[in-house]
Design an enzyme around this catalytic site. Structure first.
Site, PDB file in Angstrom:
ATOM      1  N   ARG A  96      16.448   1.195 -11.840  1.00  0.00           N
ATOM      2  CA  ARG A  96      15.302   0.604 -11.131  1.00  0.00           C
ATOM      3  C   ARG A  96      15.868  -0.537 -10.320  1.00  0.00           C
ATOM      4  NH1 ARG A  96       9.287  -0.944 -13.297  1.00  0.00           N
ATOM      5  NH2 ARG A  96       9.135   1.282 -12.890  1.00  0.00           N
ATOM      6  N   HIS A 123       9.100   6.086  -5.829  1.00  0.00           N
ATOM      7  CA  HIS A 123       8.940   6.115  -7.284  1.00  0.00           C
ATOM      8  C   HIS A 123       8.692   7.581  -7.706  1.00  0.00           C
ATOM      9  CE1 HIS A 123       8.428   4.688 -11.227  1.00  0.00           C
ATOM     10  NE2 HIS A 123       7.315   4.009 -11.132  1.00  0.00           N
ATOM     11  N   GLN A 126       7.074   8.613 -11.098  1.00  0.00           N
ATOM     12  CA  GLN A 126       5.636   8.358 -11.115  1.00  0.00           C
ATOM     13  C   GLN A 126       4.884   9.500 -10.439  1.00  0.00           C
ATOM     14  OE1 GLN A 126       3.932   5.539 -12.498  1.00  0.00           O
ATOM     15  NE2 GLN A 126       2.238   6.949 -12.172  1.00  0.00           N
ATOM     16  N   ASP A 215      -2.774   1.306  -6.073  1.00  0.00           N
ATOM     17  CA  ASP A 215      -1.652   0.603  -6.713  1.00  0.00           C
ATOM     18  C   ASP A 215      -1.829  -0.876  -6.381  1.00  0.00           C
ATOM     19  OD1 ASP A 215       0.766  -0.057  -7.930  1.00  0.00           O
ATOM     20  OD2 ASP A 215       2.011   0.610  -6.236  1.00  0.00           O
ATOM     21  N   CYS A 255      -0.969   3.916 -11.123  1.00  0.00           N
ATOM     22  CA  CYS A 255       0.316   4.003 -11.829  1.00  0.00           C
ATOM     23  C   CYS A 255       0.444   2.938 -12.911  1.00  0.00           C
ATOM     24  CB  CYS A 255       1.458   3.896 -10.835  1.00  0.00           C
ATOM     25  SG  CYS A 255       1.500   2.303  -9.969  1.00  0.00           S
ATOM     26  N   ARG A 283       3.923  10.156 -18.037  1.00  0.00           N
ATOM     27  CA  ARG A 283       5.248   9.682 -17.606  1.00  0.00           C
ATOM     28  C   ARG A 283       6.320  10.203 -18.553  1.00  0.00           C
ATOM     29  NH1 ARG A 283       6.053   5.321 -14.357  1.00  0.00           N
ATOM     30  NH2 ARG A 283       8.196   6.071 -14.657  1.00  0.00           N
TER      31      ARG A 283
HETATM   32  N1   CP Z   1       4.104   2.723 -13.423  1.00  0.00           N
HETATM   33  C1   CP Z   1       5.261   2.118 -13.783  1.00  0.00           C
HETATM   34  O1   CP Z   1       6.320   2.439 -13.269  1.00  0.00           O
HETATM   35  O2   CP Z   1       5.129   1.164 -14.725  1.00  0.00           O
HETATM   36  P1   CP Z   1       6.271   0.159 -15.238  1.00  0.00           P
HETATM   37  O3   CP Z   1       6.607  -0.760 -14.114  1.00  0.00           O
HETATM   38  O4   CP Z   1       5.662  -0.531 -16.424  1.00  0.00           O
HETATM   39  O5   CP Z   1       7.472   0.971 -15.637  1.00  0.00           O
HETATM   40  N1  NVA Z   2       4.327  -0.688  -6.306  1.00  0.00           N
HETATM   41  C1  NVA Z   2       4.558  -1.293  -7.598  1.00  0.00           C
HETATM   42  C2  NVA Z   2       4.663  -0.233  -8.652  1.00  0.00           C
HETATM   43  C3  NVA Z   2       4.846  -0.737 -10.046  1.00  0.00           C
HETATM   44  C4  NVA Z   2       5.037   0.371 -11.037  1.00  0.00           C
HETATM   45  C5  NVA Z   2       5.823  -2.125  -7.543  1.00  0.00           C
HETATM   46  O1  NVA Z   2       6.798  -1.708  -6.899  1.00  0.00           O
HETATM   47  O2  NVA Z   2       5.851  -3.199  -8.141  1.00  0.00           O
END
Ligand code: CP
Ligand code: NVA
Length: 298
Positions: A96, A123, A126, A215, A255, A283
């Site tokens: 990530r 993502h 997701q 989101d 999400c 997930r």
């Molecule tokens: N939706 C999602 O990716 O959640 P987290 O940031 O908690 O992993």
């Molecule tokens: N768009 C959000 C998604 C979190 C799972 C971010 O990048 O923070």
């Protein structure tokens, strides 16, 4: 050839269908038996960390969680050195990251599959869970339209990609300046049979749609922009009126993490049309399907 999951567009529609089938197949083989999977997080996570750790366990492997600060991609040592070293310990590498380019560089030098667990661009894990959940809730999405209201970002991009590739239409309701560019709309519309349309009017975007997604307006890394974004996105919070404008039986999806009173009102996310917990639970299944696919299970 080593396959990587950096974006939904790395796969054909048939491959995505196979991943979604694997996600629901009981008794997958222990393809990670005795092997490790590196999970590198430059940002916080609940769902992605836990679902990925447990997906690895379900496939017989051992997840190794590492905070980004600890290994310091391009700070303590280069992305390439980290990748080549870790590939000697693990059957898969997942990260990530703030900059999508880091997972691209990992994949470019990795002899084992690399998985994007969220970048500023996309993502994909997701989106797999989003599609799995919508199919379970609504059945076939043929000739249906899925709405996304809010910020054009990593989550909405991957969702739009999986929809178009699988032949599902997409309706975007995003404020000007935080929307999908014309060039990207053309890119999306060339990916598959689904069609993407966009309007700045949120209520128009959701009209007649079978699923309404949103989101956070302020993604991780954009915290300094929060006050400005809250102003720009006023009127884009998904409320009961928007859900009433969607098709009968429409579902609400997010999400998570969610910010009630901003991108979604409590009566929607905590109401009967909401599927956000099933979506979060999926997930795990989506991650297991994706990892099994990358390890060669068909
Ligand atoms: N939706 C999602 O990716 O959640 P987290 O940031 O908690 O992993
Ligand atoms: N768009 C959000 C998604 C979190 C799972 C971010 O990048 O923070």
């Amino acid at each position: 050839m080593t396959r990587h999951l950096l974006d939904i567009t790395d796969f054909t529609s048939d491959e995505l269908v196979t991943m979604l089938q694997l996600a629901q197949r009981p008794g997958l083989p222990n393809v990670l038996d005795g092997q490790g999977v590196a999970l590198i997080f430059e940002k916080p996570s609940n769902r992605t960390r836990h679902s990925m750790e447990m997906a690895v366990v379900h496939l017989g492997g051992h997840p190794v969680y590492t905070r980004g600060e600890e290994i310091g991609l391009d700070v303590r040592e280069s992305v390439e050195d980290v990748t080549r070293v870790m590939a000697g310990y693990h059957a898969l590498l997942a990260a990530r990251v703030f900059q999508h380019d880091k997972v691209v560089r990992m994949a470019a030098c990795s002899p084992v599959p690399v998985v994007n667990m969220l970048s500023d661009w996309s993502h994909p894990l997701q989106a797999l869970a989003d599609m799995l959940t919508m199919q379970q809730v609504h059945g076939s999405l043929d000739d249906r339209t899925v709405a996304f209201v809010g910020d054009w970002n990593n989550v909405s991009r991957s969702l739009a990609e999986i929809c178009v590739i699988l032949g599902v239409n997409v309706s975007l309701g995003c404020p000007v300046g935080y929307d999908c560019t014309q060039a990207e709309l053309e890119r999306l519309n060339s990916l598959g049979a689904g069609q993407v349309r966009q309007t700045a009017r949120a209520l128009d975007a959701v009209e007649g749609t079978i699923a309404v997604h949103t989101d956070t307006w302020t993604s991780m890394g954009q915290e300094a922009e929060k006050a400005e974004r809250v102003k720009v996105f006023e009127g884009y919070g998904v409320d009961a009126a928007m859900m009433a404008a969607a098709a009968p039986g429409a579902g609400f999806y997010h999400c998570l993490p969610a910010y009630r009173g901003y991108e979604v009102m409590p009566e929607v996310i905590d109401g009967p049309q909401s599927h956000v917990i099933a979506q979060a639970h999926n997930r795990l299944h989506a991650a297991r399907g994706a990892l099994a696919f990358l390890m060669g299970v068909r």
